[in-house]
Design an enzyme around this catalytic site. Structure first.
Site, PDB file in Angstrom:
ATOM      1  N   HIS A  22      -3.071  -5.880 -12.328  1.00 38.65           N
ATOM      2  CA  HIS A  22      -2.415  -7.060 -11.768  1.00 38.65           C
ATOM      3  C   HIS A  22      -2.953  -8.421 -12.189  1.00 38.65           C
ATOM      4  O   HIS A  22      -2.332  -9.425 -11.842  1.00 38.65           O
ATOM      5  CB  HIS A  22      -2.450  -6.984 -10.234  1.00 38.65           C
ATOM      6  CG  HIS A  22      -1.714  -5.810  -9.685  1.00 38.65           C
ATOM      7  ND1 HIS A  22      -0.353  -5.667  -9.790  1.00 38.65           N
ATOM      8  CD2 HIS A  22      -2.166  -4.705  -9.053  1.00 38.65           C
ATOM      9  CE1 HIS A  22       0.013  -4.523  -9.226  1.00 38.65           C
ATOM     10  NE2 HIS A  22      -1.071  -3.926  -8.771  1.00 38.65           N
ATOM     11  N   HIS A 126      -5.515  -4.100  -3.684  1.00 45.39           N
ATOM     12  CA  HIS A 126      -4.103  -3.712  -3.595  1.00 45.39           C
ATOM     13  C   HIS A 126      -3.232  -4.951  -3.641  1.00 45.39           C
ATOM     14  O   HIS A 126      -3.506  -5.933  -2.943  1.00 45.39           O
ATOM     15  CB  HIS A 126      -3.869  -2.954  -2.270  1.00 45.39           C
ATOM     16  CG  HIS A 126      -2.428  -2.692  -1.961  1.00 45.39           C
ATOM     17  ND1 HIS A 126      -1.676  -1.772  -2.650  1.00 45.39           N
ATOM     18  CD2 HIS A 126      -1.606  -3.254  -1.053  1.00 45.39           C
ATOM     19  CE1 HIS A 126      -0.442  -1.773  -2.158  1.00 45.39           C
ATOM     20  NE2 HIS A 126      -0.376  -2.660  -1.189  1.00 45.39           N
TER      21      HIS A 126
END
Length: 133
Positions: A22, A126
């Protein structure tokens, strides 16, 4: 040698996976296919399926980590989730064709949003969502 089943359970491993999947400051919409393939981002660890959507945060590790350490606000409904106090540019890659890695094709879209991340201590582990600003 690590037990493969425990790879994502350790906070440091989860942090490294989060960064790999990410965080990429030089990402652009044309690079979705190549970056997802190079970083071996799949829908599931077990079946090598194409991931439906993956978001890249255009920042460095330190900037994203700060969301967990004062640069973000804890979400009241989930104490492990933090929303960034400032917006980040992101590239969201959405699957347009393919079922199995490496034959996954994506379309990229750039936007600016406050990010929501799950934190384990002072590290993001996350990517939950982005909130459009």
């Amino acid at each position: 040698m690590k037990n493969v089943d425990n790879v994502d359970k350790l906070p440091n491993d989860r942090y490294k996976k989060f960064i790999r999947q990410h965080v990429f400051g030089a990402m652009n919409v044309q690079r979705c296919d190549s970056e997802i393939r190079t970083r071996r981002i799949t829908g599931s660890q077990d079946d090598n399926s194409c991931k439906e959507v993956n978001t890249f945060i255009l920042a460095n590790n330190k900037q994203v980590k700060a969301v967990c350490t004062g640069g973000g606000t804890r979400r009241p409904e989930n104490r492990d989730l933090y929303i960034s106090n400032k917006p980040f540019p992101v590239v969201t890659c959405t699957l347009i064709s393919g079922e199995r890695h490496p034959r996954c094709e994506y379309r990229g879209h750039r936007s600016t949003r406050r990010i929501v991340v799950g934190c384990a201590g002072d590290r993001p582990t996350h990517f939950e969502e982005g909130v459009i600003v």
